[in-house]
Design a protein around this motif. Structure first.
Motif, PDB file in Angstrom:
ATOM      1  N   ALA A  98       3.935  14.679 -11.116  1.00 46.99           N
ATOM      2  CA  ALA A  98       4.362  14.854 -12.506  1.00 46.99           C
ATOM      3  C   ALA A  98       3.245  15.452 -13.350  1.00 46.99           C
ATOM      4  O   ALA A  98       3.493  16.350 -14.179  1.00 46.99           O
ATOM      5  CB  ALA A  98       4.817  13.518 -13.093  1.00 46.99           C
ATOM      6  N   GLU A  99       2.017  15.003 -13.149  1.00 43.56           N
ATOM      7  CA  GLU A  99       0.883  15.555 -13.888  1.00 43.56           C
ATOM      8  C   GLU A  99       0.663  17.022 -13.537  1.00 43.56           C
ATOM      9  O   GLU A  99       0.373  17.834 -14.421  1.00 43.56           O
ATOM     10  CB  GLU A  99      -0.383  14.748 -13.595  1.00 43.56           C
ATOM     11  CG  GLU A  99      -0.389  13.375 -14.214  1.00 43.56           C
ATOM     12  CD  GLU A  99      -1.565  12.519 -13.750  1.00 43.56           C
ATOM     13  OE1 GLU A  99      -2.330  12.948 -12.852  1.00 43.56           O
ATOM     14  OE2 GLU A  99      -1.705  11.409 -14.292  1.00 43.56           O
ATOM     15  N   PHE A 147       0.827  -1.200   0.000  1.00 44.17           N
ATOM     16  CA  PHE A 147       0.000   0.000   0.000  1.00 44.17           C
ATOM     17  C   PHE A 147       0.865   1.255   0.000  1.00 44.17           C
ATOM     18  O   PHE A 147       0.632   2.186  -0.784  1.00 44.17           O
ATOM     19  CB  PHE A 147      -0.931   0.004   1.218  1.00 44.17           C
ATOM     20  CG  PHE A 147      -1.736   1.262   1.356  1.00 44.17           C
ATOM     21  CD1 PHE A 147      -2.838   1.469   0.551  1.00 44.17           C
ATOM     22  CD2 PHE A 147      -1.382   2.229   2.287  1.00 44.17           C
ATOM     23  CE1 PHE A 147      -3.588   2.629   0.674  1.00 44.17           C
ATOM     24  CE2 PHE A 147      -2.113   3.389   2.419  1.00 44.17           C
ATOM     25  CZ  PHE A 147      -3.218   3.592   1.609  1.00 44.17           C
ATOM     26  N   VAL A 148       1.874   1.279   0.860  1.00 43.53           N
ATOM     27  CA  VAL A 148       2.772   2.443   0.923  1.00 43.53           C
ATOM     28  C   VAL A 148       3.507   2.614  -0.402  1.00 43.53           C
ATOM     29  O   VAL A 148       3.639   3.738  -0.909  1.00 43.53           O
ATOM     30  CB  VAL A 148       3.763   2.301   2.102  1.00 43.53           C
ATOM     31  CG1 VAL A 148       4.877   3.325   2.017  1.00 43.53           C
ATOM     32  CG2 VAL A 148       3.025   2.420   3.427  1.00 43.53           C
ATOM     33  N   ARG A 149       3.960   1.518  -0.979  1.00 40.18           N
ATOM     34  CA  ARG A 149       4.650   1.568  -2.270  1.00 40.18           C
ATOM     35  C   ARG A 149       3.718   2.106  -3.351  1.00 40.18           C
ATOM     36  O   ARG A 149       4.086   2.978  -4.137  1.00 40.18           O
ATOM     37  CB  ARG A 149       5.173   0.181  -2.638  1.00 40.18           C
ATOM     38  CG  ARG A 149       6.161   0.178  -3.770  1.00 40.18           C
ATOM     39  CD  ARG A 149       6.749  -1.220  -4.037  1.00 40.18           C
ATOM     40  NE  ARG A 149       7.345  -1.813  -2.842  1.00 40.18           N
ATOM     41  CZ  ARG A 149       6.936  -2.949  -2.275  1.00 40.18           C
ATOM     42  NH1 ARG A 149       5.947  -3.638  -2.785  1.00 40.18           N
ATOM     43  NH2 ARG A 149       7.534  -3.411  -1.197  1.00 40.18           N
ATOM     44  N   ALA A 150       2.492   1.618  -3.396  1.00 37.92           N
ATOM     45  CA  ALA A 150       1.523   2.071  -4.400  1.00 37.92           C
ATOM     46  C   ALA A 150       1.169   3.541  -4.192  1.00 37.92           C
ATOM     47  O   ALA A 150       1.034   4.296  -5.170  1.00 37.92           O
ATOM     48  CB  ALA A 150       0.267   1.212  -4.347  1.00 37.92           C
ATOM     49  N   GLN A 151       1.028   3.956  -2.952  1.00 39.66           N
ATOM     50  CA  GLN A 151       0.736   5.359  -2.662  1.00 39.66           C
ATOM     51  C   GLN A 151       1.871   6.253  -3.133  1.00 39.66           C
ATOM     52  O   GLN A 151       1.646   7.344  -3.651  1.00 39.66           O
ATOM     53  CB  GLN A 151       0.479   5.559  -1.169  1.00 39.66           C
ATOM     54  CG  GLN A 151      -0.855   5.073  -0.713  1.00 39.66           C
ATOM     55  CD  GLN A 151      -2.000   5.813  -1.354  1.00 39.66           C
ATOM     56  OE1 GLN A 151      -2.610   5.324  -2.298  1.00 39.66           O
ATOM     57  NE2 GLN A 151      -2.293   6.975  -0.872  1.00 39.66           N
ATOM     58  N   LEU A 203       1.666   6.538  -6.910  1.00 42.56           N
ATOM     59  CA  LEU A 203       0.532   7.387  -7.255  1.00 42.56           C
ATOM     60  C   LEU A 203       0.841   8.855  -6.969  1.00 42.56           C
ATOM     61  O   LEU A 203       0.534   9.731  -7.785  1.00 42.56           O
ATOM     62  CB  LEU A 203      -0.710   6.942  -6.480  1.00 42.56           C
ATOM     63  CG  LEU A 203      -1.996   7.687  -6.771  1.00 42.56           C
ATOM     64  CD1 LEU A 203      -2.395   7.517  -8.234  1.00 42.56           C
ATOM     65  CD2 LEU A 203      -3.110   7.174  -5.863  1.00 42.56           C
ATOM     66  N   LEU A 204       1.462   9.129  -5.844  1.00 40.11           N
ATOM     67  CA  LEU A 204       1.822  10.500  -5.496  1.00 40.11           C
ATOM     68  C   LEU A 204       2.808  11.077  -6.502  1.00 40.11           C
ATOM     69  O   LEU A 204       2.644  12.214  -6.960  1.00 40.11           O
ATOM     70  CB  LEU A 204       2.411  10.554  -4.088  1.00 40.11           C
ATOM     71  CG  LEU A 204       2.842  11.934  -3.591  1.00 40.11           C
ATOM     72  CD1 LEU A 204       1.657  12.878  -3.538  1.00 40.11           C
ATOM     73  CD2 LEU A 204       3.504  11.820  -2.232  1.00 40.11           C
TER      74      LEU A 204
END
Length: 94
Positions: free
Chosen positions: A75-76, A62-66, A69-70
């Motif tokens: 970047a966006e 979860f921390v890795r995925a967050q 995503l962050l």
């Protein structure tokens, strides 16, 4: 008390209760005896260890995925800012 700490404590209690219920249902065979027998104790120990290991791996993912995503959102946002600046410069030159 800090609202974040209260939420963390509630989350912990919910997780603890889920683990307790799951391991009890899987491991406790005879509820008419006060103490767990050796087989039940071994089962509960293994169940709790497996649950904790699973939860730790889940949280790591979860921390890795967050984090991913962050970074994507940053970047966006940077790309959007560059695009807005370019549009602003084009309007200034007209």
């Amino acid at each position: 008390m800090d609202p974040g700490a209260v939420r963390n404590f509630k989350d912990f209690l919910q997780l603890y209760n889920e683990m307790t219920e799951m391991c009890f249902q899987r491991c406790v065979v005879n509820i008419h005896v006060r103490k767990l027998d050796a087989e039940e104790t071994t089962c509960v120990d293994g169940c709790v260890q497996k649950f904790i290991t699973y939860n730790n791996k889940l949280m790591q993912n979860f921390v890795r995925a967050q984090s991913v995503l962050l970074n994507k959102r940053i970047a966006e946002a940077e790309q959007q800012q560059i695009s807005t600046e370019l549009q602003s410069k084009e309007l200034d030159t007209l």
